[in-house]
Design a protein around this motif. Structure first.
Motif, mmCIF file in Angstrom:
data_model
loop_
_atom_site.group_PDB
_atom_site.id
_atom_site.type_symbol
_atom_site.label_atom_id
_atom_site.label_comp_id
_atom_site.label_asym_id
_atom_site.label_seq_id
_atom_site.Cartn_x
_atom_site.Cartn_y
_atom_site.Cartn_z
ATOM 1 N N LEU A 252 -1.637 -13.843 15.653
ATOM 2 C CA LEU A 252 -1.825 -13.907 14.405
ATOM 3 C C LEU A 252 -3.235 -14.116 14.037
ATOM 4 O O LEU A 252 -3.924 -13.217 13.188
ATOM 5 N N ILE A 255 -5.147 -10.687 14.665
ATOM 6 C CA ILE A 255 -4.971 -9.739 13.616
ATOM 7 C C ILE A 255 -6.009 -9.998 12.564
ATOM 8 O O ILE A 255 -6.451 -9.282 11.909
ATOM 9 N N LEU A 256 -5.712 -11.278 12.172
ATOM 10 C CA LEU A 256 -6.570 -11.669 10.954
ATOM 11 C C LEU A 256 -8.175 -11.369 11.231
ATOM 12 O O LEU A 256 -8.735 -10.952 10.492
ATOM 13 N N MET A 258 -9.407 -9.333 12.895
ATOM 14 C CA MET A 258 -9.848 -7.821 12.990
ATOM 15 C C MET A 258 -9.466 -7.209 11.492
ATOM 16 O O MET A 258 -9.592 -5.937 11.550
ATOM 17 N N SER A 259 -8.955 -8.004 10.853
ATOM 18 C CA SER A 259 -8.674 -7.514 9.513
ATOM 19 C C SER A 259 -9.684 -8.259 8.091
ATOM 20 O O SER A 259 -10.544 -8.938 8.544
ATOM 21 N N SER A 260 -9.173 -8.012 7.220
ATOM 22 C CA SER A 260 -9.632 -8.488 5.896
ATOM 23 C C SER A 260 -9.574 -10.099 5.461
ATOM 24 O O SER A 260 -10.094 -10.562 4.798
ATOM 25 N N GLY A 261 -8.538 -10.469 6.456
ATOM 26 C CA GLY A 261 -8.411 -12.082 6.282
ATOM 27 C C GLY A 261 -9.355 -12.990 7.125
ATOM 28 O O GLY A 261 -9.612 -14.070 6.867
ATOM 29 N N ARG A 262 -10.226 -12.206 7.993
ATOM 30 C CA ARG A 262 -11.003 -12.792 8.779
ATOM 31 C C ARG A 262 -11.980 -13.742 7.903
ATOM 32 O O ARG A 262 -12.580 -13.498 6.982
ATOM 33 N N SER A 266 -11.111 -18.878 10.743
ATOM 34 C CA SER A 266 -10.024 -18.234 11.461
ATOM 35 C C SER A 266 -10.679 -17.700 12.705
ATOM 36 O O SER A 266 -10.039 -17.782 13.983
#
Lengths: 351, 351, 351, 351
Positions: A252, A255-256, A258-262, A266
């Motif tokens: 998880l 994934i975060l 490499m995504s916009s949740g970064r 995190s």
């Protein structure tokens, strides 16, 4: 003063510039004595870094025992801020809160009792920017220069810089996460003096950033820490939710990241034990940046937001969550322990 | 089904595996016909990307006019999902919400009426992971395979990929910020089928990540978007506060991005007009990822959190803020417009 | 069903009315057998109240031991809901959550297996109004009548009514605060059947209020409890703040109660130990309405708010706070213990 | 002073008592001249009420035009606070915020320039209790007495009292809801002086309550208004949710008011148009207590909570919501207009 404290917006930027002809008298020759006031968790390694870079240090602290280690490393210890100001024309202060700063500068044995004209006074405490402005006005009246220069990254990062200096480049893996360029001094004050401040501050931090007029260093610090707290709680909620939904925490996090949740919480300081190495979550939330200190910084953010009528709904809730954590025994743990605070204890469940 | 919907934790992962001997019958030869159901804002460019990569596409949508553009590009258009399933054994679905997904799979003219054994059904809609599990069970009973594969990055990123394909590498600066590797498919389902799914999905996104059992793709998407919303509102509050405290917005963004406040919303999609180029804040919050869609995703996050008894205080408040924005006329604007929502209109001030 | 569960607004009110000629067959003579399903903390005293008012009771529960006390008081105990429906044409159900309700009505040994045409089925569980609508539809298909009639005031109030019946009017001072007219059944369903429902419900509660179509009983209950939770947390915060500012808690409560801060939680169920007698705060938060049950009701409120796209920022935060309390060991304490949760433990202070 | 402002808990209660032999010199004979400073929305009707009760009034305001109406009614108008203090030994101040209070008391033409020993100075402004303590200390040094006496109920209630006096008991139905005993002065200061303060304050309010040491009047006011704001937003969310779930607003209000959701905002000042008469919701949210004033009071609550390290999660969110409302054009509307702010505009829907 009271009017300033209660901060109408008008006060921002009304510092009149000091007479800079006076500044010429300051010893600019590198490696002359530097004063240091406040040898606590943060100040102690900072002062050591100055020594390590070859600066003679003249220091003081309200607690004599705090001075011993530095004295053994060669620093001269004196009784009070006024004596420091009598002997050094560049002084760094690192204090826990606004009242301490007011006392160290304007108190009975404060810096201003003996400050030399043209001295450079750098306050690295994290306090209300309105108090920084007050101090700047008082310092200016004495013909000296005040800059606010709070540091981002906390004791953790300071220690890391210290350790790196020790290790001569042998990066200590266990602190790697927090040290790759994250320690930052945020400096407010007249731009003409920034270079002089930078000379000292760069011994203690990887980045020294000029932010604008007096108080903007504090403003930047407060803003950063508010967003940091939001990101940390948000990351903790998200990781906890994902785990409960069946996701592997490391996956998880990947994934975060490499995504916009970064976000920093995190990818650099993940609050879930086992996801990263070298961060407090891997060490039972020891060390790092204490929940209580974060609560204090969020209180400053809240106060400046209220004074400027700025809505900060998430910042405000983050403040309250860290307050509740303090009330529930998390005061001394790293602020990433919010993950543990939010995590439902399995044994409490059922219904 | 009702029990699943109300999501006790036990349901996660109880999908029994399909008989994979059936899968051998699926046409694995690349470039055979691929079904596509749902040609809306997201589905349309996704289907085009499949065509662009040489796949014959057979598609349908409840709105015939949505199909025209794709038909002109060479896709075969049929009347309903059952007909798609009759002719293609690899199908991608991209639908607005759970009820649509349920209807397209299990309705009177749904995929399951004519699905071939061994077919691969990939649902890229963002829905409740519990519904994904329901669909997987129903699909499995027909001897086919279901995977959930929601996409992170939204229409903005999809279009960007499309545009990049068009430009043959000539990066369009105006969308650069959103496209550098941020578009991600998050895939849940049996691991044996991941490669087959990846073959199709990699035509439409830069990253295709395997997340675990059915539903974990949705879980990862929901988690990411919850943290994204928190980061965006947090960044907006922080930038607004900093500006009011006298900081220059570009400088503040720079400081946050080199410090622990750094997040995707501060460094890649900054919500303050003028700080970055090629993002919706620079274009009056047109394009991008709509506030209403973010509110929907946060509703899903909220529902899964409630079902799993997970506290998500900031996620929950973020949900409410986006709901309030929808109520106040921001539904169609990019979700970074929360900066405008929070910003005090100067003319309203005074007291 | 799934579509109903996911609650678009359209579903509200689409219950077609039952053929009321069938209802004529129901035994309306008072004091004929009444079925009761679910003898837990709430159901047990409710069924006893029916016995006390002279109704023969035929009951069942999944846990046989729950039935013993009622059996000793003269109730007939049977094996499952179907058997209850076989012998009684007025049935009250009191179950912990939606899945239980669905099972008791539609399960293998559920009421609907043997329900008589014209029967009156009253569900006093607190569940999602959308599930009440589902049940009503299923019940209606069998020619019977379904009403939702959740109760406000919780076990505390139920017990108080029971105790008052026992005491023949000798008001027990210790429960006085919670009993003066606060217990309320909120009834949704066809208006023609309200009188019949009222006959039974008035044995168990002081107020029986008709709310509208099926589901509106639940809606009213959920709304009340959301506002109750907000008022309780708000009162706790306020009392805690006032105490820290030097106010005497009793005096502060008195001031609030004569001013615009007045609410049920401040004037009837004050959460601060010592301010009132006869409430859980005076008894270490034992008894009363459990934090976990409040968290469940707030989850329902949250779900209905999300489904109807209604912003409920304080309701949502109240939900999260009760979730956090469950995670921190408060699950079994009365919901007024939020005062203790928020109160800063003196020993944790300092900085 | 700065230390006090930043409020460690220690400061509460450290006011040393004035020498009360000095007080004997004060004219206690009823109906001798009373000073009044601050003739704004609140002060104007308050001063009129003093006149109406037979007290000669000597008044001043920074805006000369504010004084005209009072002058016509017989009050003597002077130039500044010092002149008022020169002529009256009982003075009421009613000012918008802390800086104004500080200026009126300690400024160049402030009360303290000419205050007589033994004078009674009553400040009815709503300000930070720490500032009240500061003022009390300064006043005490001059041998006079300071009491804080903020008023609950706002301009609406003040006007109602004024109107009632006019009507000689003919209750004006349109303001009935807000006037039945709700107007309350909350008084902090030495108990020996309470009777003297009460004599004046009871001309202007129905209730005059002694709260304790200086600052506790403010504390009580702030606490009440924080809980009021929470109750109002909570009521608005709840009514909005119930309406969307199919409940009739009047019926829902009735149910809440007989149940545990009951609060002042639901039963006395309901925010939903059409539910009650004589409240701002029935008059397009005109009149009443402005959103901006509520936001100010919540800012004070927030500041005192931060200073005393008290978690106030709902109070804090309520503050932020009223801040957002100010930013969105609701500053001048009654604070019950939060119902409109939260209500989703139908035309914005769809997705």
């Amino acid at each position: 003063m009271a009017a300033i404290l209660r901060g109408s917006r008008n006060v921002w930027g009304r510092i009149r510039h000091v007479d800079y002809t006076l500044v010429s008298s300051r010893s600019m020759a590198s490696k002359t004595q530097v004063g240091f006031i406040g040898l606590g968790n943060m100040g102690n390694p900072m002062a050591k870094n100055l020594l390590k870079h070859g600066y003679p240090v003249i220091a003081t602290d309200v607690f004599p025992e705090s001075c011993k280690e530095l004295q053994e490393l060669g620093a001269q210890i004196v009784d009070n801020p006024a004596e420091v100001a009598d002997k050094a024309d560049r002084i760094v202060t690192m204090l826990p809160s606004s009242p301490n700063v007011i006392d160290v500068y304007t108190g009975a044995n404060g810096i201003l009792k003996k400050v030399k004209k043209g001295s450079l006074l750098i306050d690295s405490s994290t306090i209300d920017p309105a108090v920084s402005k007050e101090m700047a006005l008082a310092v200016e009246k004495m013909g000296a220069v005040f800059m606010d220069a709070p540091v981002s990254g906390g004791r953790y990062a300071i220690l890391a810089v210290f350790r790196r200096a020790h290790l001569n480049g042998q990066e200590d893996a266990s602190v790697g996460a927090a040290t790759s360029g994250k320690l930052t001094f945020m400096v407010g004050g007249v731009e003409e003096e920034f270079t002089a401040a930078q000379e000292l501050l760069s011994c203690m931090g990887a980045n020294v950033v000029y932010c604008g007029a007096v108080g903007t260093g504090q403003a930047a610090k407060i803003c950063n820490n508010m967003l940091l707290a939001i990101g940390m709680i948000g990351t903790s909620e998200t990781m906890n939710l994902g785990i409960r939904l069946g996701l592997d925490p490391k996956l998880l996090a990947k994934i975060l990241n490499m995504s916009s949740g970064r976000c920093w919480s995190s990818d650099t300081y993940n609050p879930v034990p086992g996801v990263m190495e070298g961060v407090p979550s891997g060490n039972n939330y020891q060390g790092g940046f204490g929940t209580q200190l974060m609560a204090k910084d969020l209180g400053l953010a809240q106060a400046t937001a209220t004074n400027t009528k700025t809505p900060v709904p998430l910042g405000s809730l983050a403040h309250q969550i860290y307050r509740m954590m303090c009330a529930r025994g998390y005061a001394g743990k790293d602020f990433s322990s919010v993950f543990m605070f939010l995590r439902e204890d399995e044994k409490e469940e059922g219904q």
